[in-house]
Design a protein around this motif. Structure first.
Motif, PDB file in Angstrom:
ATOM      1  N   ALA A   8       7.756   4.768  -2.483  1.00 31.04           N
ATOM      2  CA  ALA A   8       7.947   3.856  -3.616  1.00 31.04           C
ATOM      3  C   ALA A   8       8.524   2.538  -3.120  1.00 31.04           C
ATOM      4  CB  ALA A   8       8.869   4.503  -4.647  1.00 31.04           C
ATOM      5  N   GLY A  12       3.889   1.262  -2.559  1.00 25.96           N
ATOM      6  CA  GLY A  12       3.932   2.286  -3.608  1.00 25.96           C
ATOM      7  C   GLY A  12       4.451   1.722  -4.921  1.00 25.96           C
ATOM      8  N   GLY A  30       6.444  10.257  -5.251  1.00 25.00           N
ATOM      9  CA  GLY A  30       7.027  11.249  -4.350  1.00 25.00           C
ATOM     10  C   GLY A  30       7.915  10.519  -3.354  1.00 25.00           C
ATOM     11  N   ARG A  32      11.938  10.527  -1.016  1.00 24.80           N
ATOM     12  CA  ARG A  32      12.932  11.401  -0.381  1.00 24.80           C
ATOM     13  C   ARG A  32      14.157  11.569  -1.259  1.00 24.80           C
ATOM     14  NH1 ARG A  32      13.143   8.978   5.623  1.00 24.80           N
ATOM     15  NH2 ARG A  32      13.291   7.054   4.429  1.00 24.80           N
ATOM     16  N   TRP A  71       4.035   4.464   8.655  1.00 29.41           N
ATOM     17  CA  TRP A  71       3.203   5.311   9.516  1.00 29.41           C
ATOM     18  C   TRP A  71       3.992   6.446  10.182  1.00 29.41           C
ATOM     19  CZ3 TRP A  71      -0.992   7.558  10.176  1.00 29.41           C
ATOM     20  CH2 TRP A  71      -1.398   8.054  11.425  1.00 29.41           C
ATOM     21  N   ALA A  73       6.384   8.140   9.194  1.00 31.04           N
ATOM     22  CA  ALA A  73       6.822   9.170   8.235  1.00 31.04           C
ATOM     23  C   ALA A  73       5.641   9.890   7.591  1.00 31.04           C
ATOM     24  CB  ALA A  73       7.671   8.528   7.135  1.00 31.04           C
ATOM     25  N   THR A  93      -1.999   3.622   4.631  1.00 30.68           N
ATOM     26  CA  THR A  93      -1.129   3.363   5.786  1.00 30.68           C
ATOM     27  C   THR A  93      -1.853   2.579   6.881  1.00 30.68           C
ATOM     28  OG1 THR A  93      -1.715   5.381   7.001  1.00 30.68           O
ATOM     29  CG2 THR A  93       0.074   5.559   5.384  1.00 30.68           C
ATOM     30  N   LEU A  96       1.164   1.000  12.461  1.00 34.76           N
ATOM     31  CA  LEU A  96       1.801  -0.166  13.094  1.00 34.76           C
ATOM     32  C   LEU A  96       2.878   0.252  14.075  1.00 34.76           C
ATOM     33  CD1 LEU A  96       2.214  -2.542  10.013  1.00 34.76           C
ATOM     34  CD2 LEU A  96       0.295  -2.376  11.617  1.00 34.76           C
ATOM     35  N   ASN A 131      -5.204  -0.796   2.363  1.00 36.67           N
ATOM     36  CA  ASN A 131      -4.411  -1.025   3.573  1.00 36.67           C
ATOM     37  C   ASN A 131      -4.594  -2.438   4.118  1.00 36.67           C
ATOM     38  OD1 ASN A 131      -7.155  -0.468   4.457  1.00 36.67           O
ATOM     39  ND2 ASN A 131      -6.322  -0.512   6.521  1.00 36.67           N
ATOM     40  N   PHE A 135       1.031  -6.372   0.005  1.00 35.38           N
ATOM     41  CA  PHE A 135       1.356  -5.743  -1.291  1.00 35.38           C
ATOM     42  C   PHE A 135       1.382  -6.766  -2.422  1.00 35.38           C
ATOM     43  CE2 PHE A 135       5.478  -6.940   0.430  1.00 35.38           C
ATOM     44  CZ  PHE A 135       6.197  -7.387  -0.669  1.00 35.38           C
TER      45      PHE A 135
HETATM   46  N1  LIG Z   1       3.728  -4.019   3.103  1.00 30.37           N
HETATM   47  C1  LIG Z   1       2.437  -4.342   2.943  1.00 30.37           C
HETATM   48  O1  LIG Z   1       2.092  -5.465   2.509  1.00 30.37           O
HETATM   49  C2  LIG Z   1       1.377  -3.316   3.264  1.00 30.37           C
HETATM   50  C3  LIG Z   1       0.048  -3.598   2.951  1.00 30.37           C
HETATM   51  C4  LIG Z   1      -0.939  -2.645   3.188  1.00 30.37           C
HETATM   52  C5  LIG Z   1      -0.597  -1.425   3.740  1.00 30.37           C
HETATM   53  N2  LIG Z   1       0.706  -1.181   4.074  1.00 30.37           N
HETATM   54  C6  LIG Z   1       1.042   0.134   4.626  1.00 30.37           C
HETATM   55  O2  LIG Z   1       1.600   0.879   3.557  1.00 30.37           O
HETATM   56  C7  LIG Z   1       2.612   1.774   4.028  1.00 30.37           C
HETATM   57  C8  LIG Z   1       3.908   1.523   3.274  1.00 30.37           C
HETATM   58  O3  LIG Z   1       4.342   0.193   3.524  1.00 30.37           O
HETATM   59  P1  LIG Z   1       5.508  -0.462   2.670  1.00 30.37           P
HETATM   60  O4  LIG Z   1       5.562  -1.887   3.059  1.00 30.37           O
HETATM   61  O5  LIG Z   1       5.354  -0.094   1.234  1.00 30.37           O
HETATM   62  O6  LIG Z   1       6.769   0.296   3.269  1.00 30.37           O
HETATM   63  P2  LIG Z   1       8.232   0.411   2.621  1.00 30.37           P
HETATM   64  O7  LIG Z   1       8.480  -0.729   1.704  1.00 30.37           O
HETATM   65  O8  LIG Z   1       9.152   0.661   3.757  1.00 30.37           O
HETATM   66  O9  LIG Z   1       8.131   1.721   1.714  1.00 30.37           O
HETATM   67  C9  LIG Z   1       7.901   2.983   2.276  1.00 30.37           C
HETATM   68  C10 LIG Z   1       8.305   4.035   1.271  1.00 30.37           C
HETATM   69  O10 LIG Z   1       8.042   5.324   1.836  1.00 30.37           O
HETATM   70  C11 LIG Z   1       9.183   6.151   1.590  1.00 30.37           C
HETATM   71  N3  LIG Z   1       9.232   7.271   2.549  1.00 30.37           N
HETATM   72  C12 LIG Z   1       9.590   7.261   3.831  1.00 30.37           C
HETATM   73  N4  LIG Z   1       9.465   8.491   4.352  1.00 30.37           N
HETATM   74  C13 LIG Z   1       9.023   9.295   3.352  1.00 30.37           C
HETATM   75  C14 LIG Z   1       8.709  10.668   3.239  1.00 30.37           C
HETATM   76  N5  LIG Z   1       8.798  11.508   4.293  1.00 30.37           N
HETATM   77  N6  LIG Z   1       8.282  11.150   2.037  1.00 30.37           N
HETATM   78  C15 LIG Z   1       8.150  10.330   0.972  1.00 30.37           C
HETATM   79  N7  LIG Z   1       8.440   9.010   1.018  1.00 30.37           N
HETATM   80  C16 LIG Z   1       8.872   8.510   2.188  1.00 30.37           C
HETATM   81  C17 LIG Z   1      10.340   5.204   1.700  1.00 30.37           C
HETATM   82  O11 LIG Z   1      11.479   5.770   1.098  1.00 30.37           O
HETATM   83  P3  LIG Z   1      12.970   5.429   1.573  1.00 30.37           P
HETATM   84  O12 LIG Z   1      13.360   4.299   0.684  1.00 30.37           O
HETATM   85  O13 LIG Z   1      13.672   6.700   1.323  1.00 30.37           O
HETATM   86  O14 LIG Z   1      12.907   5.052   3.035  1.00 30.37           O
HETATM   87  C18 LIG Z   1       9.788   4.019   0.910  1.00 30.37           C
HETATM   88  O15 LIG Z   1       9.871   4.243  -0.479  1.00 30.37           O
HETATM   89  C19 LIG Z   1       2.729   1.525   5.531  1.00 30.37           C
HETATM   90  O16 LIG Z   1       1.989   2.503   6.219  1.00 30.37           O
HETATM   91  C20 LIG Z   1       2.115   0.132   5.709  1.00 30.37           C
HETATM   92  O17 LIG Z   1       1.537  -0.057   6.988  1.00 30.37           O
HETATM   93  C21 LIG Z   1       1.691  -2.093   3.829  1.00 30.37           C
END
Ligand SMILES: NC(=O)c1ccc[n+]([C@@H]2O[C@H](COP(=O)([O-])OP(=O)(O)OC[C@H]3O[C@@H](n4cnc5c(N)ncnc54)[C@H](OP(=O)(O)O)[C@@H]3O)[C@@H](O)[C@H]2O)c1
Length: 213
Positions: A8, A12, A30, A32, A71, A73, A93, A96, A131, A135
């Motif tokens: 989230a 997410g 979903g 943690r 990635w 996680a 994902t 990276l 991906n 976001f």
């Molecule tokens: N950022 C972008 O613009 C973008 C664009 C396209 C694709 N992506 C890809 O999308 C994915 C997420 O990126 P993001 O930027 O959204 O990352 P983020 O802001 O760090 O969010 C990741 C989320 O995953 C949760 N998490 C970590 N381990 C987990 C587990 N075992 N079970 C359930 N939830 C878990 C984290 O929770 P906690 O708060 O507890 O750590 C956090 O809510 C990555 O693989 C990234 O490469 C990102």
């Protein structure tokens, strides 16, 4: 539709908000720690159409499961959901890693994150999508009236139209990018967007679009 979103954070949270508010879907994040202030404030912003719990609870709720975890996680998060046989999984994902030249892909060319996800989620229909742009663009994919492009790669042709419909509801110009092995291309494409945005001065407020004759 009932959707499970695993993670989230930036992706997410943005997708959950957009699908709940633009399309009226019900979201189960979903995470943690469902009680964390970050998750609770997201739920307050989304209202009654959203809830949060463990990855396994989210997976049990959702008609489709969207992976939005970092990635490193991702395998743990998938394993926490248990048996995903027959389930539809959208994988956002990117594999990276940070090296001496900055952010890059940990794997590619010969295997992709999408295919690794398929290996961990045995028997599921995995689709690589959402991906390849930032976001912020998932919240608002339309630029001066032009839809930015979003690809879907996956082997399950029967369920691909459903996935394209769901992602298209966000406002993207949807393109079928072929089988799941083409996640190798989509992850490299994502890396190009990331490199141009973060290392070449383009910033995050732009996207790829398709033109044709
Ligand atoms: N950022 C972008 O613009 C973008 C664009 C396209 C694709 N992506 C890809 O999308 C994915 C997420 O990126 P993001 O930027 O959204 O990352 P983020 O802001 O760090 O969010 C990741 C989320 O995953 C949760 N998490 C970590 N381990 C987990 C587990 N075992 N079970 C359930 N939830 C878990 C984290 O929770 P906690 O708060 O507890 O750590 C956090 O809510 C990555 O693989 C990234 O490469 C990102």
């Amino acid at each position: 539709m009932k959707l499970a979103i695993i993670g989230a954070g930036n992706v997410g949270g943005t997708l959950g908000k957009a699908w709940a508010q633009k399309a009226g879907h019900e979201i189960f994040f979903g995470v943690r720690d469902a009680k964390s202030e970050k998750t609770q404030s997201l739920l307050r912003a989304l209202g009654p159409k959203a809830r949060a719990g463990s990855a396994a609870e989210a997976a049990a709720f959702g008609e489709m499961i969207v992976l939005a975890t970092p990635w490193p996680a991702t395998e743990t998060a998938i394993r926490a959901m248990g048996d995903l046989k027959g389930r539809i999984v959208l994988d956002s994902t990117n594999p990276l890693t940070r090296g001496p030249d900055g952010i890059g892909l940990e794997i590619g060319h010969a295997i992709s994150a999408g295919e690794k996800v398929q290996g961990w989620a045995a028997g599921a229909s995995v689709f690589k999508t959402l991906n390849s742009t930032g976001f912020g663009n998932m919240a608002n994919p339309v630029f001066n009236g032009v839809k930015s492009v979003m690809f879907v790669a996956g082997d399950d042709e029967a369920n691909k139209p459903k996935v394209m419909q769901l992602v298209g509801e966000l406002g993207f110009d949807m393109v079928d990018a072929g089988p799941l092995r083409n996640a190798r291309l989509l992850e490299a494409h994502a890396m190009l967007w990331i490199d141009l945005s973060l290392a070449r001065g383009l910033g995050r407020d732009w996207a790829f679009a398709r033109v044709k004759r």
